[in-house]
Each structure stands twice: as C-alpha cells, then as structure tokens.
Design an enzyme around this catalytic site. Structure first.
Site, short mmCIF file in Angstrom:
data_model
loop_
_atom_site.label_atom_id
_atom_site.label_comp_id
_atom_site.label_asym_id
_atom_site.label_seq_id
_atom_site.Cartn_x
_atom_site.Cartn_y
_atom_site.Cartn_z
N LYS A 60 0.85 -1.19 0.00
CA LYS A 60 0.00 0.00 0.00
C LYS A 60 0.88 1.24 0.00
CE LYS A 60 -3.94 -2.03 2.45
NZ LYS A 60 -4.94 -1.97 1.36
N ARG A 89 -10.03 -11.92 1.40
CA ARG A 89 -10.89 -12.95 0.84
C ARG A 89 -10.22 -14.32 0.86
NH1 ARG A 89 -11.29 -9.57 -4.61
NH2 ARG A 89 -10.94 -7.98 -3.06
N1 BES Z 1 -7.99 -4.07 4.07
C1 BES Z 1 -8.21 -3.71 2.74
C2 BES Z 1 -9.55 -3.03 2.48
C3 BES Z 1 -9.76 -1.67 3.11
C4 BES Z 1 -9.46 -0.53 2.40
C5 BES Z 1 -10.34 -1.54 4.34
C6 BES Z 1 -9.69 0.72 2.94
C7 BES Z 1 -10.58 -0.30 4.89
C8 BES Z 1 -10.25 0.83 4.19
C9 BES Z 1 -8.15 -4.94 1.83
O1 BES Z 1 -7.36 -5.97 2.25
C10 BES Z 1 -7.59 -4.48 0.53
O2 BES Z 1 -6.48 -4.08 0.54
N2 BES Z 1 -8.41 -4.53 -0.53
C11 BES Z 1 -8.01 -4.10 -1.81
C12 BES Z 1 -8.45 -5.13 -2.82
C13 BES Z 1 -7.97 -4.88 -4.21
C14 BES Z 1 -6.48 -5.10 -4.30
C15 BES Z 1 -8.70 -5.81 -5.14
C16 BES Z 1 -8.71 -2.76 -2.07
O3 BES Z 1 -9.89 -2.63 -1.74
O4 BES Z 1 -8.08 -1.86 -2.60
MG MG Z 2 -5.28 -5.92 1.53
#
Ligand code: BES
Ligand code: MG
Ligand code: ZN
Length: 485
Positions: free
Chosen positions: A259, A333
């Site tokens: 991230k 997931r």
């Molecule tokens: N933990 C995150 C989702 C999240 C994002 C929670 C912002 C709270 C606030 C999750 O694991 C994630 O990183 N999801 C990605 C998925 C994508 C790579 C398909 C996302 O939502 O960007």
């Molecule tokens: Mg993630």
C-alpha cells in the site's frame, strides 16, 4: 474507565440529573426551585434543545427530544444528543449522574445512556503521563431512574462492555497485538464470558491445508492462528448453528503489492471483523442466549517478507479450489474463504462473514452504511435490516448477480482473487460465495469499521461498527426463532 450502569428508584435533591423530555415540562423529581423551573420552561418554549441549570451543589440537564421524528431516528437522535453533551458533563466533574425521562418513548433512558457510555470511551493505555487529566472527569456511575427493565439494563451493560472490548482490540497496534496475541485475547475473554475457544496454531493449520491463510502468512515472521469460538447453550432453539466469520488481518501492508501513500495508515484495524465476531459471542454468552453460534477467525498479518506470496502464485485452498493471486493486497478474501469452507463442517443454518474487505465498499458508502451481499432467504435479511435501523448500524444491499462473478475467472487456475476495476466490493463477495456451501450473508465494513475522526458516539479508529448490529440480530433470532421459521 467505563461507567457502571445502576438502577435507582429515588433521586435525592443534591444529585445531578439529566432528564429527557418530550414536551415543555419540568417534572417534580428534578427538585428545582421556582425560578429555576420558570427559567427552564422559558428556555424550552424558546426551542432550546438542552437546558442547563447549575445550582452550585448540583447540575440539571433537560434534554428536549427533537420534534417531528420518531422510531429509530428518534432513538439515534438521543444517542447523538448524549454524545454531544460529553464535554459539558466532563467540565462539571460529576462522580455520579442520574438519567431520567418523562413521557418520551420507552427505552429513551437506555438509548441516551448507550450514546453516553459509548462516547466516554478512550484508548489511553499507552499514555504514561496524565496530560489528559480531564478524561478522568467522566461520571463513574450512571444512575438510571424510571421504568427501565432489568433485562434491558443487563443487555445494555453487556453490549457496551463488548463494544469497549472490540474497540480496545481494534485500536491495539500490531507491535502489541499480532495474530497469536489476538488468539490469546479471544481465549481470555472466552473464559471470562463462558464460551468455548480453540486456537489452532500453525502446525494444525498446515495439517488442515488452509492454503489461503498460509499463503497470506508467508511473508510474516509471526505465525497465523485460526480461532474457533463456540457458544452452545443447553437448549438452543436452532438445530444448525449460525456461523460467524471475522477477518483477522492484524495488519495489512498489502504484502508485495504494498500500500502506498496514506492507504496503509489505518490498517491495524483490518481485524475489526474478527473483534466484532468475538464481541457477538461475548454478548451471546453473557446474556445466555438460547442460540447455538460458532465463530471462526483466521488471523495473520499481511506483509512483504523473505518468502512472501507473490502476484502470479497459484495456491490451493482448504476446499481444494485453486486460486491465482492477482494481487497480494486482496488477502482478506483468501483467509475468509478458508474459514467459510471450514464452516461446512457445522452444516450451518447461515454463514455471516464480517470484514473490512474492500476500499470499494468504503468509497461507495463512506462510513454510513455496512455493505451487504447475500444469497440467504429474505426473512433473515428483513430482520437484519430492522436490527440495523434499530441500533443505527444500517446496512445497504448491493446486487449479487452471477454476472459479477465473471471477472474473477482465471485462465490458469479455478479462480483469481481479484476482478477488474469495477464493482470491487461485489466481486470480492462473489469470490467468498464460491466457498460457501450454505447460505451466506457477507458484510463489508471497510467504511464504517474504521474511522478517521469521531462521528458522535462512534469514535475514531476502531468504533466497533457491526457489533451492535449482529449482537442485536442474534438476540432477536433467539427470541423470535419460531416465528421466523
Ligand atoms: N484491508 C483492505 C480493504 C480496506 C481498504 C479496508 C480501505 C478499509 C479501508 C483490503 O485488504 C484491501 O487491501 N483490498 C483491496 C483489494 C484490491 C487489491 C482488489 C482494495 O480494496 O483496494
Ligand atoms: Mg489488503
Ligand atoms: Zn486487508
């Protein structure tokens, strides 16, 4: 410290009192003198929503419920009104505070108290100096005066205890709470509340071949855990349990798809779903609900490390499905899917998973609604929606049509862990559905589950959103099970 909630049947003249009123009135139990009463009535007639009277030896707060609203909106207004008073209450330094009401709806005292207790929370265990001295000036006892029912008061105490517990867990940073630490915290609360907890450690997880959880864990130096929580009362109303699955990513760096910018900032809270499931079992056990509930919590951090899983990896999940990793940041997931297929062994009536799963859900709903996707019977959904309104943790449903599953097809494995750019919350839900052999309710709390700033009594970072919803849902299920069936 969380204030204690106590019932009283008499108010002495020197006690400070909050009184919720529906019309312009000053009830005699407030023990105000003639001038104070006249002042209060004048203020109320002038549409002042909070009348404050400082009689030197005590304070009186008259809270007028907003006109023209009713039902669950009125309930929420009272919780918010309570949260709005926290500064004033603190500045008056009460050790005890009476909460009373006249003529407004039944339950007004409880709603106000709930808002107050939830807004008094603070996470300050790592502060070594008392610079925030005023935090201690909250009343340590809330004295409920009026026709508050004993069972409701106990429920309120247990539920708010659970919210505090859930918030504490979410607010713990990963250097103080890794996956094993989360497992121990769950074991400890299970013991104190009386539900069963089994924490499977890495060897067992390997033996079970939970490929999703193990893949996400590969970059970490800390081992994963898989927690099984169970509340199985003597005479449950249900034959098949309700299985709750909570996402326990104790920190989400994104893994090798790391991230960037600010996106990592709040990711200690990526185990909010896990904390919530634990809180639901806590309230169920504490209030001795006649409902058989199982909680499943896969937990690990998601980090890039020596042997971290990579984009392009193909992993074999617990149920033997193969998954092509399209992005290591879509880790939630993967761990949830293993837990959802593990749930089959209980032949559940319903599986409910709760997770801070997608940025997509957060950008769609902000922090106002929990995103729901489901293939379960509508009777459960209607009840869940009602509970959501009641506690004002509202859910909003997204379409769950099969077409949305097409984007997670893979050329080289059974499926991929990401879809395209569009409908990210739904494709994540579709991924989970593939692992569910029983009806699924998927709740994405990425928006309301982590807050950047306080929202009335929902406090920043880990507000504990979803707990009051699900705890109320299982309580209702237990009470109305036969009617529902
Ligand atoms: N933990 C995150 C989702 C999240 C994002 C929670 C912002 C709270 C606030 C999750 O694991 C994630 O990183 N999801 C990605 C998925 C994508 C790579 C398909 C996302 O939502 O960007
Ligand atoms: Mg993630
Ligand atoms: Zn995550």
């Amino acid at each position: 410290m969380k204030p204690e909630i106590v019932k009283i049947s008499q108010i002495s003249p020197d006690q400070s009192v909050v009184c919720i009123v529906g019309k312009n009135e000053v009830p005699p139990f407030l023990n105000l003198n003639k001038t104070e009463k006249e002042y209060a009535l004048k203020q109320l007639r002038n549409k002042v929503e909070l009348v404050f009277i400082n009689s030197y030896f005590k304070c009186t707060y008259i809270v007028k419920v907003k006109e023209g609203i009713s039902g669950f909106r009125e309930k929420e207004e009272l919780r918010k009104a309570a949260a709005g008073m926290k500064k004033l209450l603190k500045s008056n330094n009460h050790s005890e505070l009476v909460i009373s009401s006249t003529s407004t709806y039944k339950g007004a005292i409880e709603d106000f108290t709930e808002g107050l207790v939830l807004s008094f929370y603070s996470f300050d265990k790592y502060k070594t100096k008392d610079e925030d001295e005023e935090k201690k000036n909250y009343p340590s006892k809330l004295l409920l005066y009026g026709d508050t029912d004993k069972a409701e008061m106990k429920w309120l105490t247990d539920l708010t205890d659970a919210v505090y517990f859930v918030r504490d867990l979410i607010n713990e940073p990963v250097n103080h709470l890794n996956a094993a630490g989360l497992g121990s915290a769950i074991e400890k609360i299970g013991k104190s509340a009386g539900f069963k907890v089994d924490v499977l450690t890495k060897g067992k997880i390997e033996a079970l071949k939970m490929g999703g959880l193990l893949a996400v864990n590969k970059g970490s130096v800390d081992p994963p855990v898989f927690c099984i929580l169970e509340w199985n009362p003597a005479k449950p109303v249900n034959k098949q349990p309700f299985v709750l699955v909570g996402k326990g990513i104790v920190y989400d760096t994104g893994g090798l798809n790391i991230k960037t910018g600010d996106y990592m900032a709040s990711m200690k809270g990526d185990m909010a779903g896990a904390a919530t499931v634990t809180g639901v079992l806590y309230t169920a056990a504490k209030s001795n609900l006649p409902l058989h509930i199982v909680g499943l919590i896969p937990a690990t951090d998601n980090r890039p490390g020596g042997n971290a899983y990579t984009q392009g990896d193909i992993i074999t999940m617990y149920n033997k499905t193969t998954v092509e990793v399209g992005n290591t940041d879509a880790e939630g997931r993967l761990i949830l899917a293993d837990a959802i297929s593990y749930a089959s062994k209980y032949k559940p009536e319903i599986i409910i998973d709760i997770a801070t799963l997608t940025g997509s859900a957060a950008s769609t709903f902000g922090n106002q609604a929990i995103a729901m996707m489901t293939n379960a019977d509508r009777k459960y959904i209607t009840l869940l929606e009602d509970c959501g309104n009641h506690v004002y943790e509202r859910i909003s449903e997204l379409p769950f049509w099969d077409e949305y599953g097409e984007s997670i097809k893979s050329d080289i494995a059974d499926i991929r862990n990401i879809g395209g750019r569009e409908a990210g919350a739904i494709t994540a839900g579709k991924f989970l559905e593939k692992f569910a052999k029983f009806p699924l309710i998927h709740l994405d709390i990425a928006g309301p589950g982590m807050l950047k700033k306080d929202d009335h009594y929902r406090l920043k970072e880990g507000p504990g959103s979803g707990l009051r919803l699900l705890a109320t849902f299982v309580r209702k299920l237990a009470a109305d099970y036969k009617k529902l069936k």
